[in-house]
Write a protein that holds these residues in place. Structure first.
Motif: not given
Length: 387
Positions: A54-57, A155-159
């Motif tokens: 999920y998204l985090i700031a 999430g960071t790896a996807l970014l």
């Protein structure tokens, strides 16, 4: 206004140079696309918020580095993924071990900083990751260390993956090129401007000595030193201008000229480049011999035939629809005016990607400076300096 006041005002002013609108839009569009894709994966995936992505700031803060300053060591894949992940671990551990919220947040961020430095993975948004975890003890008690895996590291790896793809699509380089990576020609030699006689270890020692290893990579330092040396050399190149050394009696072609005509001009005159102009010498671009080779190579691959037959087909004047000069010419290249100092031409031709620079007056070509012209001018200046 006193000198002290001016210095204070300057200290609180912008510390970075003004940015270009195109670069601002490029970075913004990259961040928009990446976060939109990440959000879509969350929304359409029906994710369980307890253990899923999920998204985090802090992802927003990471996007600033990945898309706005992708050359920074702080934005590289290891720094981003491991930095955010280790910070998440520190935040979760703080929640499990410390009850006081103020102390918990402080310890989480401090421990995250220490972990990132030891892991060589400093990534500023990771401080926000640690704080996010520390401010949500109930959620961390439920998720535990899985929080560091998903959403944080996943999430960071996807970014990072999206930033790599976007950099390639937008003509940028991410991750940054390593010091010993092949150059644009596929060989192991550094580009000419970076042949400094300094090893990677010596360059790294300079960064460590001046405590700049978090701001610059070794490759960036080599590029900056090379640029500084070129600039210093330009100060000794005299007051000559492009208009004084350029070739004036130009052979040009129109955009509709077939490549057979272009190839014949290359053969007849021994040129490596030809300006492409419209009526009245309005400059459109330059076609290089290399463009013919690349076009023939692409046709050979597309048509599944040898390079020789592909070249012959491309240059055949009897073709019903011949390939035109305007289809293969280069338009994204430096250009100068007759008053441009010769010094400004040095960095344009130093890396080998530009063999000739057109000289324009109000959009019309009046000359062209080739590498031969530049070398001859520098040789004359060198001879004058020894007299």
């Amino acid at each position: 206004m006193s000198t002290l006041t001016r210095r204070l005002l300057r200290a609180f002013g912008p510390a970075i140079p003004s940015g270009h609108l195109a670069e601002a839009l490029r970075a913004a569009l990259g961040a928009i696309a990446a976060l939109a894709i990440l959000g879509a994966l969350v929304h359409f995936g029906g994710v369980d918020l307890r253990f899923g992505l999920y998204l985090i700031a802090p992802f927003g803060a990471s996007s600033v580095l990945l898309f706005a300053v992708p050359n920074s060591p702080l934005a590289q894949p290891w720094s981003a993924v491991v930095g955010n992940g280790s910070a998440a671990v520190m935040g979760v551990l703080a929640c499990l071990l410390v009850d006081d919220p103020t102390l918990r947040v402080a310890l989480a961020v401090g421990a995250a900083i220490a972990a990132m430095i030891l892991l060589r993975a400093v990534h500023p948004p990771a401080g926000a990751v640690a704080m996010t975890a520390a401010l949500n003890p109930d959620q961390m008690a439920e998720q535990g260390l899985w929080f560091s895996v998903s959403p944080v590291m996943l999430g960071t790896a996807l970014l990072v993956g999206l930033a790599m793809a976007y950099a390639r699509l937008s003509g940028r380089r991410y991750p940054f090129r390593q010091f010993d990576a092949p150059n644009a020609f596929g060989t192991d030699d550094p580009v000419p401007a970076e042949r400094l006689g300094l090893s990677e270890a010596e360059l790294q020692d300079i960064l460590d000595r001046y405590r700049q290893s978090l701001n610059l990579g070794v490759e960036d330092l080599a590029r900056l030193i090379g640029a500084a040396e070129l600039q210093a050399a330009s100060h000794r190149s005299g007051a000559a201008t492009a208009g004084e050394i350029m070739s004036r009696n130009l052979v040009t072609v129109g955009p509709d000229a077939p490549l057979s005509e272009v190839a014949d001009l290359f053969r007849r005159h021994g040129f490596t480049s030809l300006p492409v102009v419209q009526e009245g010498d309005k400059f459109l671009g330059v076609i290089f011999q290399l463009h013919l080779i690349r076009r023939a190579h692409d046709d050979a691959f597309r048509l599944e035939r040898g390079f020789g037959p592909a070249m012959a087909r491309m240059l055949d004047p009897r073709r019903s629809t011949p390939v035109r000069a305007g289809e293969v010419m280069s338009v994204a290249m430096p250009r100068v005016t007759p008053d441009t100092p010769v010094a400004a031409l040095l960095p344009m031709m130093a890396e080998g990607s530009c063999d000739a620079v057109p000289v324009l007056t109000r959009g019309r070509i009046v000359g062209i400076v080739t590498r031969t012209d530049l070398i001859a001018a520098l040789a004359r200046q060198s001879l004058r300096a020894t007299d």
